[in-house]
Scaffold this active site. Structure first.
Site, PDB file in Angstrom:
ATOM      1  N   PHE A   1      12.714 104.161  50.965  1.00  0.00           N
ATOM      2  CA  PHE A   1      12.941 104.624  52.099  1.00  0.00           C
ATOM      3  C   PHE A   1      14.447 105.716  52.048  1.00  0.00           C
ATOM      4  O   PHE A   1      14.364 106.726  52.479  1.00  0.00           O
ATOM      5  CB  PHE A   1      13.072 103.626  53.291  1.00  0.00           C
ATOM      6  CG  PHE A   1      13.199 104.083  54.766  1.00  0.00           C
ATOM      7  CD1 PHE A   1      14.194 104.917  55.277  1.00  0.00           C
ATOM      8  CD2 PHE A   1      12.289 103.354  55.529  1.00  0.00           C
ATOM      9  CE1 PHE A   1      14.052 105.265  56.450  1.00  0.00           C
ATOM     10  CE2 PHE A   1      12.243 104.014  56.795  1.00  0.00           C
ATOM     11  CZ  PHE A   1      13.257 104.708  57.273  1.00  0.00           C
ATOM     12  N   PHE A   2      15.263 105.052  50.999  1.00  0.00           N
ATOM     13  CA  PHE A   2      16.399 105.933  50.931  1.00  0.00           C
ATOM     14  C   PHE A   2      15.937 107.212  50.138  1.00  0.00           C
ATOM     15  O   PHE A   2      16.549 108.262  50.392  1.00  0.00           O
ATOM     16  CB  PHE A   2      17.543 105.097  50.071  1.00  0.00           C
ATOM     17  CG  PHE A   2      18.249 104.215  50.679  1.00  0.00           C
ATOM     18  CD1 PHE A   2      19.085 104.652  51.878  1.00  0.00           C
ATOM     19  CD2 PHE A   2      17.919 102.654  50.954  1.00  0.00           C
ATOM     20  CE1 PHE A   2      19.996 103.691  52.400  1.00  0.00           C
ATOM     21  CE2 PHE A   2      18.563 101.938  51.395  1.00  0.00           C
ATOM     22  CZ  PHE A   2      19.606 102.447  52.353  1.00  0.00           C
TER      23      PHE A   2
ATOM     24  N   PHE B   1      16.383 105.594  62.268  1.00  0.00           N
ATOM     25  CA  PHE B   1      16.863 104.184  61.452  1.00  0.00           C
ATOM     26  C   PHE B   1      15.839 103.232  61.412  1.00  0.00           C
ATOM     27  O   PHE B   1      16.120 102.366  60.496  1.00  0.00           O
ATOM     28  CB  PHE B   1      18.007 103.861  62.219  1.00  0.00           C
ATOM     29  CG  PHE B   1      19.005 102.838  61.512  1.00  0.00           C
ATOM     30  CD1 PHE B   1      19.708 103.320  60.455  1.00  0.00           C
ATOM     31  CD2 PHE B   1      19.040 101.544  61.400  1.00  0.00           C
ATOM     32  CE1 PHE B   1      20.711 102.734  59.692  1.00  0.00           C
ATOM     33  CE2 PHE B   1      19.825 100.885  60.483  1.00  0.00           C
ATOM     34  CZ  PHE B   1      20.618 101.153  59.642  1.00  0.00           C
TER      35      PHE B   1
ATOM     36  N   ARG C   1      26.538 105.913  47.789  1.00  0.00           N
ATOM     37  CA  ARG C   1      25.778 106.750  48.724  1.00  0.00           C
ATOM     38  C   ARG C   1      26.899 107.389  49.562  1.00  0.00           C
ATOM     39  O   ARG C   1      26.697 108.330  50.253  1.00  0.00           O
ATOM     40  CB  ARG C   1      24.821 106.023  49.605  1.00  0.00           C
ATOM     41  CG  ARG C   1      23.830 106.971  50.171  1.00  0.00           C
ATOM     42  CD  ARG C   1      22.663 106.168  50.883  1.00  0.00           C
ATOM     43  NE  ARG C   1      21.691 107.020  51.787  1.00  0.00           N
ATOM     44  CZ  ARG C   1      20.849 107.873  51.291  1.00  0.00           C
ATOM     45  NH1 ARG C   1      20.541 107.537  49.779  1.00  0.00           N
ATOM     46  NH2 ARG C   1      20.039 108.516  51.858  1.00  0.00           N
TER      47      ARG C   1
END
Length: 361
Positions: free
Chosen positions: A95-96, A198, A338
């Site tokens: 997902f990231f 999200f 990140r």
């Protein structure tokens, strides 16, 4: 204070949380734990990223552990069987990477590449087995992780997960259009869209395989259970926006609660930050109240029958893991590379991303 007062490392270090981002209530009232499988989880997800070609080998070696993606999941889904946690962690890492591809396709003006990817992900969600060897590593990795997630609970859960993630893909497409056209959504519009980008209901759905049981609609849609789930996710999304604000202002972003507040509510940067802090603190306060009601719901479900005991135990596990989301999200934002914008050579370009689209220069 250290995220882990009883750290498993020989040299525990305190995490320095900037005052503007510090939430004493999280540090005091939401103790953080890690799933005991975490060290193996980290190793296997790193290997999976390489095998799926989702990140170049040099970036995996240099950045994967420091990005703390596995830490985030290992602090959330406590009690999950190892194979369930591994599937969730790999999916989360995917997902990231997907989020980064989406961002780079916007930054480098690649609408055709994004459109192709969007259609392929919709297709892979419905038929993951037929996409396991897709030419685009992002599609193949998605198919692999989804197929594994589909193996734990009945088809009804799989259909719900697919329905929720189709909505997430479409929300990412709306964000793509907003960002390429320079449209900053109004606050209410942004908050509704943020629940999808999200993936609020995806992370909530994944509480169920972690607890080993698909919850019936009567439980999932119970106002108390749903409110507790929503508050935990809203906290995470808005705290993410708060921590991401410098990175996203540097990258000319338009999708951030703070940016919407500045644009449409006329707030200064300082006022927007204060407003966001109030929102995340209110989520915590409300959750502490609703959590008690949700745990009472689990007690009520445990009515002495076998099914009641099973349901009560599962709901109790889900609610306790909703609580874990607060602490694991909080510490993730201060541990993960990140968000360390000030350490990047280019504040608008994360050093761990691949700037190329699949098959394109």
């Amino acid at each position: 204070m250290p995220a882990f007062p009883h750290s498993t490392t020989s040299t525990p270090t305190a995490i320095a949380v900037p005052p503007s981002l510090a939430l004493p209530v999280i540090e005091a009232a939401f103790p953080r734990r890690l799933h005991p499988y975490w060290p193996r989880l980290q190793e296997k997800t790193r290997t999976w990223l390489l095998e799926m070609r989702l990140m170049p080998a040099d970036k995996v070696a240099e950045y994967a552990d420091g990005l703390c993606y596995t830490d985030l999941m290992a602090g959330y889904y406590l009690g999950a069987p190892d194979e369930v946690l591994q599937a969730i962690a790999d999916y989360s890492a995917w997902f990231f990477v997907w989020d980064d591809r989406h961002d780079r396709d916007i930054v480098h003006r690649r609408p055709a590449a994004w459109r192709r990817l969007r259609f392929r992900l919709h297709a892979a969600l419905e038929s993951p087995r037929t996409h396991l060897h897709h030419e685009d590593p992002l599609v193949a990795g998605f198919a692999d992780s989804v197929l594994r997630l589909y193996s734990f609970l009945p088809q009804s859960w799989n259909r719900r997960f697919a329905r929720h993630f189709h909505q997430v893909i479409d929300a990412y497409d709306r964000e793509f259009r907003n960002r390429t056209e320079g449209v900053i959504p109004k606050v209410d519009e942004y908050l509704a869209l943020r629940r999808l980008t999200f993936a609020h209901w995806i992370w909530t759905d994944l509480l169920e395989p972690s607890a080993g049981l698909e919850l019936p609609n009567s439980v999932r849609k119970h106002p108390t259970y749903r409110r507790a789930a929503l508050l935990s996710q809203e906290f995470a999304a808005w705290y993410n926006d708060l921590c991401s604000l410098p990175k996203e202002i540097a990258g000319d972003e338009v999708h951030n609660l703070g940016i919407s507040l500045i644009k449409h509510e006329g707030l200064t940067l300082e006022e927007a930050v204060a407003d966001m802090r109030r929102r995340v603190e209110k989520c915590v306060e409300e959750f502490l109240v609703v959590e008690r009601d949700a745990l009472r719901l689990s007690d009520d479900l445990d009515d002495g029958t076998v099914r009641g005991k099973e349901l009560g135990t599962a709901v109790r596990a889900c609610v306790r893991n909703m609580r874990n989301w607060f602490s694991t999200v909080y510490w993730f934002h201060h541990e993960s590379g990140r968000y360390r914008v000030d350490s990047w050579d280019d504040r608008s370009t994360p050093p761990y991303v691949n700037n190329e689209a699949a098959g394109e220069k």
